[in-house]
Motif scaffolding. Structure first.
Motif, mmCIF file in Angstrom:
data_model
loop_
_atom_site.group_PDB
_atom_site.id
_atom_site.type_symbol
_atom_site.label_atom_id
_atom_site.label_comp_id
_atom_site.label_asym_id
_atom_site.label_seq_id
_atom_site.Cartn_x
_atom_site.Cartn_y
_atom_site.Cartn_z
ATOM 1 N N SER A 162 1.046 -1.049 -0.121
ATOM 2 C CA SER A 162 0.113 0.141 0.091
ATOM 3 C C SER A 162 0.703 1.219 0.036
ATOM 4 O O SER A 162 1.965 1.389 0.739
ATOM 5 N N ASP A 303 -4.005 4.356 -11.903
ATOM 6 C CA ASP A 303 -4.542 5.889 -12.115
ATOM 7 C C ASP A 303 -4.632 6.353 -13.503
ATOM 8 O O ASP A 303 -5.214 7.193 -14.132
ATOM 9 N N ILE A 325 -6.080 -3.395 -8.673
ATOM 10 C CA ILE A 325 -5.693 -2.555 -7.490
ATOM 11 C C ILE A 325 -7.059 -2.244 -6.529
ATOM 12 O O ILE A 325 -7.082 -2.357 -5.581
#
Ligand code: UD1
Length: 414
Positions: A162, A303, A325
């Motif tokens: 993380s 992203d 993810i």
């Protein structure tokens, strides 16, 4: 509410400079709480998430002043280590404050953080890390109280690398007594940037960028001056804007190495890539489908999954995109379908059958990155698109409309 109006089918052309990275700036702003005095951060982008973090730091007692893209944060009068619920809910990154506040005040109280609606985002790894270095954490009635008479350092082994939990652990452990080793740490470049800042402040940290980070605790930290690394996600988005419009653009102020997984896929799709020391030029013509799986760094970034999905909607053949993810990160799919894309989602996988053209439509940005995907689709689509809820996009892209306009795009904000 503001919206973007985009008239598509303009090939982008020219140079664009990438801003400082949101995901590096947020933990660095939090890190300034570890000491007392005035820290100076350069290349801070103007973004809604940065403003939200600024509001929280101010509420804690910090004095913040901005001169263009330089931010001065004076933490001399910070005395509170309690963050009100409404500010925590504003942004997921507020969880970064747990580590520094615990490090400096040995006690912090906050509620569960908010953020993008991209799936459940637990904070168990953050809590586990803080416990390993000596904190006692109590979670009840929606609040988290972490305290430690003394932080001792310890061994932190993450089940999953993380990003936020790695950063939180680094910040708390910087002021612990003794050594902390973080194993299976996230390796994202923003973590390296945080290590650089913390070491400028007097911390003793090594290993960021690898999966093992060592933190030798020190008793005190001092204010520092730092220029934030550039935003690799913004850079990737512009490269994709160049590709989807079959344009020819140069993305400047970047570290090309951080974008290898992205440029590799863009080459597979048919784009020509040329990289210099701090820029990448992309040129595209006919596009072909690719398969992509998002992974922790150095894999393909989650992203950039949404904007890349927009690109392959007009690539020849079939593409398969797998999101590993986050659970709920295909919110752009319904909106892209309204623009003529052919996409089928099965669990965490999207199967995209390339179409010749997208068509303009009225769509709404469901979250930050899904919003950027819609902007890209609109740039390529025939006719006019309206993208509502641009405030999501402005959480993470500084002046995206103005930057695209400078590359020739027909985009206005109304
Ligand atoms: C950061 C980035 C975000 C990016 C993400 C993954 C910032 C401000 N945000 O978010 O843009 O999409 O990395 O690259 O830097 N998880 C747990 N328990 C935890 C923490 C995380 O299960 O305690 C899970 C999450 O639910 C998610 C995965 O781990 O499925 C990745 O999350 P994480 O790496 O922590 O992302 P963030 O730090 O929140």
């Amino acid at each position: 509410m503001e919206k973007f109006i985009v008239r598509g089918e303009v090939q982008l052309c020219g140079n664009v400079r990438v801003s400082g990275a949101k995901n590096a700036t947020l933990p660095i702003m939090a890190a300034t709480l570890l000491c007392s005095g005035i820290s100076v951060i350069h290349d801070v982008p103007y973004l809604r998430d940065i403003q939200a973090m600024q509001d929280i730091l101010t509420l804690l007692g910090a004095k913040i002043c901005r001169q263009d893209h330089t931010m001065l944060i004076d933490t001399s009068n910070v005395c509170k280590a309690e963050i009100p619920e409404h500010l925590m809910r504003e942004m997921r990154a507020s969880v970064f404050l747990m580590g520094p506040l615990l490090g400096r005040f040995r006690k912090v109280r906050l509620s569960y953080p908010g953020g993008c609606a991209i799936g459940p985002r637990p904070i168990n790894l953050h809590i586990k890390a803080l416990e390993k270095i000596g904190a006692i954490v109590d979670e009840s009635y929606g609040f988290i109280v972490a305290e430690a008479a003394e932080l001792t350092g310890g061994e932190v082994n993450f089940d999953f690398p993380s990003v936020g939990a790695t950063e939180n652990a680094m910040m708390a452990a910087a002021l612990a007594k003794g050594t902390t080793i973080i194993r299976n740490a996230a390796r994202e470049p923003e973590i390296v940037d945080l290590q650089v800042v913390l070491n400028k402040m007097g911390a003793k940290i090594s290993g960021a960028g690898t999966d093992t980070i060592r933190i030798d605790g020190v008793s005190r930290l001092f204010p520092a001056e730092h220029t934030v690394m550039s935003d690799r996600i913004e850079a990737g988005t512009f490269l994709m804007a160049g590709v989807i419009t079959r344009g020819d653009i140069v993305v400047e102020n970047i570290i090309p190495e951080y974008l290898f997984s992205v440029t590799d896929k863009l080459q597979d799709i048919g784009a020509q890539i040329t990289a210099g020391s701090d820029y990448i030029r992309v040129k595209a013509g006919e596009l072909r489908g690719v398969d992509i799986k998002t992974l922790p760094y150095p894999g393909f970034p989650t992203d950039l999954q949404a904007p890349m999905l927009s690109v392959v909607t007009i690539a020849k053949g079939t593409s398969i995109i797998t999101e590993t993810i986050f659970e709920n990160r295909f919110k752009h799919v319904d909106e892209l379908t309204r623009m003529g894309a052919k996409i089928k989602v099965e669990g965490r996988t999207a199967i995209i059958r390339g179409v010749q053209k997208l068509t303009g439509a009225i769509v709404a940005a469901p979250d930050l990155r899904a919003g950027s995907a819609l902007v890209l689709a609109a740039l390529a689509a025939e006719g006019t698109s309206e993208i509502e809820q641009v405030y999501h996009i402005e959480r993470g892209y500084e002046n995206i409309d103005k930057k695209l306009h400078a590359l020739g795009a027909n985009i206005i904000k109304v």
